[in-house]
Design a protein around this motif. Structure first.
Motif, PDB file in Angstrom:
ATOM      1  N   THR A  58      16.483  24.528  20.234  1.00 38.17           N
ATOM      2  CA  THR A  58      17.085  24.289  21.542  1.00 38.17           C
ATOM      3  C   THR A  58      16.470  23.032  22.140  1.00 38.17           C
ATOM      4  O   THR A  58      15.288  22.748  21.939  1.00 38.17           O
ATOM      5  CB  THR A  58      16.877  25.475  22.495  1.00 38.17           C
ATOM      6  OG1 THR A  58      15.485  25.726  22.630  1.00 38.17           O
ATOM      7  CG2 THR A  58      17.561  26.723  21.976  1.00 38.17           C
ATOM      8  N   ARG A  59      17.271  22.303  22.863  1.00 33.90           N
ATOM      9  CA  ARG A  59      16.842  21.050  23.482  1.00 33.90           C
ATOM     10  C   ARG A  59      16.356  21.296  24.904  1.00 33.90           C
ATOM     11  O   ARG A  59      16.967  22.042  25.651  1.00 33.90           O
ATOM     12  CB  ARG A  59      18.005  20.058  23.518  1.00 33.90           C
ATOM     13  CG  ARG A  59      17.632  18.735  24.175  1.00 33.90           C
ATOM     14  CD  ARG A  59      18.822  17.842  24.394  1.00 33.90           C
ATOM     15  NE  ARG A  59      19.617  18.381  25.488  1.00 33.90           N
ATOM     16  CZ  ARG A  59      20.928  18.510  25.462  1.00 33.90           C
ATOM     17  NH1 ARG A  59      21.622  18.174  24.407  1.00 33.90           N
ATOM     18  NH2 ARG A  59      21.579  19.012  26.496  1.00 33.90           N
ATOM     19  N   GLU A  60      15.277  20.645  25.245  1.00 34.43           N
ATOM     20  CA  GLU A  60      14.784  20.648  26.616  1.00 34.43           C
ATOM     21  C   GLU A  60      14.648  19.199  27.072  1.00 34.43           C
ATOM     22  O   GLU A  60      13.862  18.441  26.493  1.00 34.43           O
ATOM     23  CB  GLU A  60      13.406  21.319  26.710  1.00 34.43           C
ATOM     24  CG  GLU A  60      13.420  22.805  26.527  1.00 34.43           C
ATOM     25  CD  GLU A  60      14.088  23.551  27.674  1.00 34.43           C
ATOM     26  OE1 GLU A  60      13.991  23.082  28.833  1.00 34.43           O
ATOM     27  OE2 GLU A  60      14.704  24.578  27.408  1.00 34.43           O
ATOM     28  N   ALA A 119      11.478  30.595  21.282  1.00 29.22           N
ATOM     29  CA  ALA A 119      12.514  29.870  20.548  1.00 29.22           C
ATOM     30  C   ALA A 119      11.967  28.545  20.027  1.00 29.22           C
ATOM     31  O   ALA A 119      11.173  27.895  20.706  1.00 29.22           O
ATOM     32  CB  ALA A 119      13.699  29.602  21.464  1.00 29.22           C
ATOM     33  N   GLN A 130      11.934  24.818  19.790  1.00 29.41           N
ATOM     34  CA  GLN A 130      12.458  23.848  20.754  1.00 29.41           C
ATOM     35  C   GLN A 130      12.020  22.431  20.412  1.00 29.41           C
ATOM     36  O   GLN A 130      10.987  22.223  19.788  1.00 29.41           O
ATOM     37  CB  GLN A 130      11.943  24.156  22.157  1.00 29.41           C
ATOM     38  CG  GLN A 130      12.434  25.444  22.740  1.00 29.41           C
ATOM     39  CD  GLN A 130      11.911  25.652  24.150  1.00 29.41           C
ATOM     40  OE1 GLN A 130      10.718  25.544  24.404  1.00 29.41           O
ATOM     41  NE2 GLN A 130      12.801  25.945  25.063  1.00 29.41           N
TER      42      GLN A 130
END
Length: 190
Positions: free
Chosen positions: A3-5, A104, A106
């Motif tokens: 997942t991108r932050e 998750a 990331q």
């Protein structure tokens, strides 16, 4: 799947992230800022990113240092465009969900223009240590209203934000303690 932050400057320091390998993202390094990629769509020299410890495991790597220098195409939040990114650092996992769920995998991309002209992305994280919480909240509200008088101020503490994930555990602990107390009372009577 990672997942991108999208994060702002000083993300690692603000959240107190511990570096496991490499370095944090820093505006002193030109390739650390997504804003430069956004400003020059033809740019080919890529972007730097951080990953967390769970991403290291997801890649099948043994040590965080093994991830440094690896490159790949990522979605950086640009319309229908992937960007070549290089891993420059690995941070420990951060948990924003239930302690029962594994963190998750990331990746973190810094964008110094977060919120600039895009109100749907506005937000700030403020780390305060040893201060009066209600007073800090009043000062934050006042500062926000001076900066953005037409935008409502919405804030919550980490404890409040995490309560839905932690409440079932706390409630279970309370029920267990009550049951143990009841058993002890029955044992004393019997």
């Amino acid at each position: 799947m990672l997942t991108r932050e999208l994060v702002g400057p000083d993300h690692a320091r603000t959240y107190g992230l511990r570096m496991l390998a490499g370095r944090p993202l820093d505006t002193a390094h030109r390739l650390d800022d997504l804003a430069a990629v956004r400003a020059d769509p033809a740019r080919k020299d890529g972007l730097n990113m951080l990953i967390n410890a769970s991403a290291v495991k997801a890649f099948g790597l043994r040590r965080p240092a093994d991830a440094l220098g690896r490159r790949g195409l990522i979605s950086a939040g640009l319309k229908d465009r992937e960007v070549l990114a290089t891993i420059v650092g690995v941070v420990e996992d951060v948990r924003f969900t239930s302690p029962r769920e594994p963190p998750a995998p990331q990746y973190y991309v810094e964008d110094t223009t977060l919120g600039a002209g895009r109100p749907d992305e506005w937000g700030a994280a403020v780390r305060v240590v040893g201060a009066d919480g209600p007073q800090v909240m009043r000062e934050l509200r006042s500062t926000w209203q001076n900066l953005e008088p037409g935008t409502p101020f919405e804030a919550e503490t980490v404890a409040t934000a995490m309560q839905p994930d932690l409440y079932p555990d706390a409630r279970g602990g309370q029920l267990f303690a009550a049951g143990a107390l009841l058993l002890a009372a029955i044992a004393c009577v019997g």
